[in-house]
Write a protein that holds these residues in place. Structure first.
Motif, short mmCIF file in Angstrom:
data_model
loop_
_atom_site.label_atom_id
_atom_site.label_comp_id
_atom_site.label_asym_id
_atom_site.label_seq_id
_atom_site.Cartn_x
_atom_site.Cartn_y
_atom_site.Cartn_z
N GLY A 8 1.02 -1.04 -0.25
CA GLY A 8 -0.04 -0.37 -0.29
C GLY A 8 1.21 1.07 0.00
O GLY A 8 1.98 1.15 0.06
N ASP A 9 0.36 2.64 -0.33
CA ASP A 9 0.73 3.49 0.39
C ASP A 9 0.59 5.00 1.31
O ASP A 9 -0.42 4.67 1.63
CB ASP A 9 0.01 4.71 -1.29
N LEU A 10 1.77 4.92 1.16
CA LEU A 10 2.50 5.05 3.04
C LEU A 10 2.00 6.48 3.74
O LEU A 10 1.98 7.01 4.46
CB LEU A 10 3.14 3.64 3.87
N TYR A 11 3.20 7.01 2.19
CA TYR A 11 3.07 8.91 2.04
C TYR A 11 1.89 9.18 3.12
O TYR A 11 1.38 9.28 2.88
CB TYR A 11 3.22 9.16 0.80
N GLY A 12 2.68 10.29 3.90
CA GLY A 12 2.43 10.88 4.54
C GLY A 12 1.33 10.83 5.82
O GLY A 12 0.72 11.02 7.03
N GLN A 13 1.56 9.27 5.95
CA GLN A 13 0.75 8.34 7.54
C GLN A 13 1.85 8.27 8.23
O GLN A 13 2.82 7.82 8.35
CB GLN A 13 0.13 6.84 6.78
N ARG A 14 1.85 8.54 9.94
CA ARG A 14 2.60 7.94 10.79
C ARG A 14 1.79 6.28 10.73
O ARG A 14 1.48 5.42 10.88
CB ARG A 14 2.11 8.28 12.21
N ILE A 15 3.43 5.71 11.22
CA ILE A 15 4.30 4.82 11.75
C ILE A 15 4.71 3.82 12.81
O ILE A 15 5.31 4.98 13.72
CB ILE A 15 4.47 3.62 10.95
N GLU A 16 4.18 2.94 13.34
CA GLU A 16 5.07 3.00 14.81
C GLU A 16 5.58 1.71 14.45
O GLU A 16 5.76 0.58 13.99
CB GLU A 16 4.22 3.22 15.56
N VAL A 17 7.56 2.16 15.01
CA VAL A 17 7.93 0.79 14.49
C VAL A 17 8.93 0.47 16.16
O VAL A 17 9.46 1.26 16.52
CB VAL A 17 8.93 1.43 13.53
N ARG A 18 8.49 -1.08 16.09
CA ARG A 18 8.99 -1.41 17.65
C ARG A 18 10.39 -2.01 17.25
O ARG A 18 10.01 -2.81 16.60
CB ARG A 18 7.49 -2.28 17.89
N PHE A 19 10.89 -2.22 17.81
CA PHE A 19 12.36 -2.67 17.58
C PHE A 19 12.95 -3.96 18.30
O PHE A 19 13.45 -3.81 20.08
CB PHE A 19 13.99 -1.79 17.25
N LEU A 20 12.19 -5.19 17.39
CA LEU A 20 12.54 -6.35 17.97
C LEU A 20 14.19 -7.65 18.48
O LEU A 20 13.90 -7.75 19.62
CB LEU A 20 11.17 -7.61 17.40
N HIS A 21 14.45 -7.25 17.68
CA HIS A 21 15.67 -7.42 17.68
C HIS A 21 16.92 -7.41 16.80
O HIS A 21 16.71 -7.25 15.36
CB HIS A 21 15.84 -9.25 16.89
N LYS A 22 18.22 -6.71 16.86
CA LYS A 22 19.43 -6.79 16.05
C LYS A 22 19.92 -7.32 14.65
O LYS A 22 20.73 -8.95 16.02
CB LYS A 22 20.30 -5.48 17.18
N LEU A 23 20.11 -7.61 13.80
CA LEU A 23 20.38 -8.24 13.15
C LEU A 23 21.60 -8.38 12.76
O LEU A 23 22.62 -9.61 12.64
CB LEU A 23 19.30 -8.55 11.24
N ARG A 24 22.43 -7.17 12.64
CA ARG A 24 24.18 -6.77 12.20
C ARG A 24 23.64 -5.21 12.75
O ARG A 24 23.30 -4.41 12.23
CB ARG A 24 24.27 -7.71 10.93
N ASP A 25 25.69 -5.19 12.65
CA ASP A 25 25.79 -3.89 12.21
C ASP A 25 25.97 -3.10 10.96
O ASP A 25 25.67 -4.23 9.87
CB ASP A 25 27.09 -3.74 13.30
N GLU A 26 25.53 -1.34 10.56
CA GLU A 26 25.40 -1.00 9.74
C GLU A 26 26.93 -1.35 9.08
O GLU A 26 28.38 -1.41 9.85
CB GLU A 26 25.75 0.05 9.62
N VAL A 27 27.41 -1.54 7.29
CA VAL A 27 28.13 -1.83 7.24
C VAL A 27 28.34 -1.06 5.73
O VAL A 27 27.74 -1.10 5.06
CB VAL A 27 28.34 -3.62 6.61
N LYS A 28 29.12 -1.06 4.88
CA LYS A 28 29.74 0.45 3.73
C LYS A 28 30.12 -1.01 2.74
O LYS A 28 30.57 -2.02 2.98
CB LYS A 28 30.41 0.92 4.08
N PHE A 29 29.10 -1.38 1.79
CA PHE A 29 30.15 -1.99 0.92
C PHE A 29 30.36 -1.65 -0.44
O PHE A 29 30.00 -0.34 -0.80
CB PHE A 29 28.25 -3.29 0.33
N ASP A 30 31.40 -2.60 -1.12
CA ASP A 30 31.40 -1.86 -2.23
C ASP A 30 31.27 -1.56 -3.58
O ASP A 30 31.02 -1.26 -4.19
CB ASP A 30 32.37 -3.05 -2.40
N SER A 31 29.54 -2.45 -3.54
CA SER A 31 28.69 -2.36 -4.72
C SER A 31 27.81 -2.14 -4.40
O SER A 31 27.25 -2.87 -3.75
CB SER A 31 29.72 -3.13 -5.75
N ILE A 32 26.64 -1.74 -5.35
CA ILE A 32 24.73 -1.82 -5.45
C ILE A 32 24.50 -3.21 -5.28
O ILE A 32 23.89 -3.57 -4.29
CB ILE A 32 24.07 -1.34 -5.73
#
Length: 309
Positions: free
Chosen positions: A265-289
């Motif tokens: 669906g189209d969510l633009y302009g709507q408010r959402i709430e995000v609950r963080f349940l579990h961390k998968l990994r750290d942020e990484v800079k990749f060499d390519s898309i």
């Protein structure tokens, strides 16, 4: 729950008020203990419960003034007010603008002008580490000397041998310890905001994301997470990236991007709430898309397969 913003507002409590003061960042279980106790004392005295908070938070003000990095913020103001209301313990919140004039206010002026003249405080409950006034010279002993109000303090709430505090929550989140953060908070850590337009890179690799607009604070989270997303569509599982998107962006502002499973669906302009349940990994800079794309698909699979312990 009534809300007053700024020193220019004049809350009127002719019968007096039961008051507590603090940042209440995160509204964790220690804060909730204070609020429940305050509600009980207020009820026995037939007084309304008033919470006094600061915006920006004092540590943020002093860090910005000195050029130091901003400390982590757990709850933007809108979220904090929502959490305070959900406790069911609070009748009113007075949001004081923390600026240099406020920082320079003498402790006795704080008591006479704010607590006595404006709030008509009859009962005051504070945490055991509360300090106030210029040079932070005001403390529990000074407040207890005020004969026209009863001042009490609450002991620390201990969780797994750690003092429950906003600092402890921030460390748990920055370390990716989501289960421990949940114990300190009493619920999963969450953030909410309106969905705004982004770069739409996710659409080009088969993983459309909702770009959640957040107040420009410094948040403790960083990495990729299993999340639960709530909005007009109900509740759905998803995967979220929180950070700086180093592979595709040099922006210094943190971003929250969420892919909601099985939703188109189209969510633009709507408010959402995000609950963080579990961390998968750290942020990484990749060499390519292409490398980023492969990792995103792996993150989606891991998030779908994650089962709460």
């Amino acid at each position: 729950m009534k809300i007053w913003f700024g020193q220019g507002c004049s809350p009127d409590f002719p019968q007096g008020a039961a008051v507590t003061i603090g940042n209440f960042d995160g509204v964790h279980i220690g804060h909730r203990h204070i609020l429940r106790r305050l509600r009980e004392e207020a009820k026995s005295r037939n007084l309304p419960v008033v919470v006094v908070i600061f915006e920006p938070q004092p540590q943020e003000f002093f860090a910005a003034k000195s050029g130091r990095p901003l400390p982590y913020r757990l709850s933007p103001l809108r979220r904090k007010l929502k959490l305070l209301k959900e406790t069911g313990c609070v009748d009113a919140v007075w949001i004081l603008r923390f600026n240099q004039a406020f920082a320079d206010m003498e402790a006795q002026t704080f008591i006479s002008s704010l607590l006595r003249d404006t709030l008509n405080t009859k009962y005051l409950l504070i945490g055991d580490d509360f300090r106030f006034g210029a040079g932070r010279v005001g403390d529990f002993d000074l407040l207890q000397k005020q004969q026209d109000m009863v001042t009490e303090r609450t002991p620390s709430v201990i969780t797994e041998n750690i003092r429950t505090s906003s600092t402890a929550v921030r460390k748990a989140l920055s370390d990716g310890l989501m289960d421990y953060a949940k114990k300190l908070l009493g619920d999963y850590y969450s953030l909410g905001g309106r969905v705004k337009h982004g770069a739409k890179l996710g659409r080009t690799i088969g993983c459309p994301t909702a770009n959640v607009q957040l107040p420009n604070h410094h948040y403790a989270l960083s990495g990729v997470f299993v999340v639960e997303v709530e909005g007009q569509f109900g509740k759905r599982r998803g995967v979220a990236s929180f950070g700086y998107n180093p592979t595709v962006s040099s922006n210094s502002r943190q971003k929250l991007e969420v892919h909601i499973f099985d939703f188109g669906g189209d969510l633009y302009g709507q408010r959402i709430e995000v609950r963080f349940l579990h961390k998968l990994r750290d942020e990484v800079k990749f060499d390519s898309i292409d490398e980023l794309k492969q990792q995103i698909w792996a993150d989606m699979d891991a998030a779908r397969n994650w089962v709460c312990a």
